[in-house]
Design an enzyme around this catalytic site. Structure first.
Site, short mmCIF file in Angstrom:
data_model
loop_
_atom_site.label_atom_id
_atom_site.label_comp_id
_atom_site.label_asym_id
_atom_site.label_seq_id
_atom_site.Cartn_x
_atom_site.Cartn_y
_atom_site.Cartn_z
N LYS A 162 72.28 46.26 -6.98
CA LYS A 162 72.69 47.63 -6.28
C LYS A 162 71.80 48.71 -6.91
CE LYS A 162 77.40 47.02 -4.06
NZ LYS A 162 77.61 45.58 -4.24
N GLU B 269 80.01 56.12 -0.31
CA GLU B 269 81.22 55.21 0.07
C GLU B 269 81.29 54.19 -0.98
OE1 GLU B 269 78.58 54.71 1.21
OE2 GLU B 269 78.49 52.45 1.26
N SER C 4 73.08 37.80 -7.27
CA SER C 4 73.18 39.10 -6.71
C SER C 4 73.66 40.05 -7.88
CB SER C 4 73.86 39.41 -5.45
OG SER C 4 75.04 39.13 -5.44
C1 PLP Z 1 78.01 44.75 -3.45
C2 PLP Z 1 77.60 43.33 -3.73
C3 PLP Z 1 77.36 42.34 -2.73
C4 PLP Z 1 77.45 42.62 -1.12
O1 PLP Z 1 76.45 43.53 -0.66
P1 PLP Z 1 75.13 43.27 0.16
O2 PLP Z 1 74.79 44.43 0.79
O3 PLP Z 1 75.68 42.21 1.02
O4 PLP Z 1 74.15 42.49 -0.76
C5 PLP Z 1 76.71 41.17 -3.12
N1 PLP Z 1 76.84 40.74 -4.38
C6 PLP Z 1 77.24 41.47 -5.47
C7 PLP Z 1 76.96 41.20 -6.88
C8 PLP Z 1 77.72 43.01 -5.04
O5 PLP Z 1 77.82 44.07 -6.04
#
Ligand code: PLP
Length: 385
Positions: free
Chosen positions: A90, A112, A370
């Site tokens: 993020k 948000e 992620s």
């Molecule tokens: C917020 C988040 C997501 C989901 O958001 P996307 O826009 O689909 O990437 C996925 N993995 C993590 C670790 C997150 O914090």
């Protein structure tokens, strides 16, 4: 094909667009102009690259998972977005948007948040750049995510409860948009994924292409100029997935997004309009937006970014769904075999690999890790005892 710019009306095929009240149209135009100019300006790009390197810690490594691969019979590579500052992908998006907001002369960010992760990231970027920050969060989520609420306050942000509707993420988006309309002179709306009205899905994608660009070069080095057979990522709004897909869209690699079974917008949704865009959406038989349910609060969104709807409709990417039980197993599997505790979101992508390992036998799969699991260990402790 490389991922293309949307049409002048902000469409990817029939999806996307800009379904907003009249009062928001000028703000969207101003943002589109400002982003286009910044993105083509080497000074802006160098400044952002500098922040990504010296503040966020990029490039993130590519990790080959030897023990996991042996156990699954599938060669698994991880793109380590979990090692970024604040623990997920993020940060790429919020640093880009905050720097852009500053360039536009804005002094305030509104955002948000659902689980609180995007709120924390926005508050982080605002603190770094000396901007005010106000985060809208569903009243229900505020109760569930006390730790992230406290983090945002520590970072100097104000957290405002969204009290309409189901008092969750989709209501927080509506209230953030309402605030933006009223304060657009001074305020930028820092949206958290590849969703919303044009230019957001395109702009947020561009801020995350750094994931795919790095991963492509790292894979070419590791695989002797080759690319993985499959590139996979979890899909909530779809930003981390589109970021890693962007590096491989012009190759033969298969692109696979993984959704929670209780929020499979692409897999089970129908086209509809929500939050300023046309996309696949979970709706009930009366066309009402359905609540999404997932073990991972970060994937609890009933819609999906319009470019994923497009990639699915043309067959360039496909979307699988996994259950909470499969995710819990994958969470433990990666921890035990590789010493990496994943966030529950990317554990969805691993759950798919693990479930379908017989069909995937012998293949090389690149998974976008992620985020890290620190935020989820309390919840898992309650479940696993
Ligand atoms: C917020 C988040 C997501 C989901 O958001 P996307 O826009 O689909 O990437 C996925 N993995 C993590 C670790 C997150 O914090």
């Amino acid at each position: 094909m490389a991922l293309a710019e949307p049409s002048s009306s902000g469409r990817f095929g029939e999806f996307g667009g800009r379904y907003v009240p009249e009062t928001l149209v000028p703000a969207c135009h101003e943002l589109e102009r400002a982003f286009r100019s910044a993105w083509g300006d080497p000074t802006f790009r160098n400044e952002l690259d500098g922040l990504l390197a010296d503040y966020a810690g990029r490039p993130s490594p590519l990790t080959e998972c030897h023990r996991l691969s042996e156990e699954l019979g599938v060669r698994v590579l991880l793109k380590r977005e979990d090692l970024n500052h604040t623990g997920s992908h993020k940060i790429n998006n919020v640093l880009g948007q905050a720097l852009l907001a500053k360039r536009m002369g804005k002094t305030r960010l509104v955002a948000e948040t659902g689980a609180g992760q995007h709120g924390v990231a926005s508050a982080t970027a605002a603190a770094l750049m000396g901007m005010e920050c106000m985060v809208f969060m569903g009243e229900v989520d505020i109760e569930r995510q006390a730790l992230n609420v406290f983090r945002m306050k520590l970072l100097g942000a104000e957290v405002v409860p969204a009290v309409s509707g189901s008092r969750t993420l989709k209501d927080a988006v509506n209230e953030a948009m309402r605030d933006w309309v009223a304060t657009v002179e001074t305020t930028h709306y820092c949206l958290g994924s590849v969703m919303g009205p044009h230019p957001y899905p395109w702009m947020v994608r561009e801020f995350h292409t750094v994931i795919g660009t790095e991963a492509r070069a790292q894979c070419e080095k590791l695989l002797d100029g080759g690319v993985p057979d499959i590139v996979t990522a979890c899909v909530g709004g779809g930003s981390n997935a589109i970021g890693i897909f962007s590096g491989f869209a012009d190759t033969d690699a298969e692109l696979v997004g993984v959704e929670p079974a209780g929020g499979a917008a692409v897999g089970r949704g129908v086209p509809g309009v929500v939050h300023g865009m046309k996309s696949y959406l979970m709706q009930d038989e009366f066309g009402q937006v359905q609540e999404a349910h997932s073990i991972s609060a970060g994937l609890d969104y009933p819609g999906v970014g319009p470019e994923h709807s497009f990639l699915s409709s043309i067959g360039r990417a496909r979307y699988e769904a996994v259950t909470d039980e499969q995710v819990i197993d994958a969470f433990q599997l990666l921890s035990r075999t590789e010493g990496i505790i994943p966030a529950l979101e990317p554990a969805h992508a691993l759950a798919w690999i693990s479930r379908d390992r017989e069909q995937l036998a012998g293949k090389t799969v690149l998974l976008n890790m992620s985020g890290r699991g620190d935020k989820d260990v309390g919840q898992m402790m309650d479940i696993l005892g």
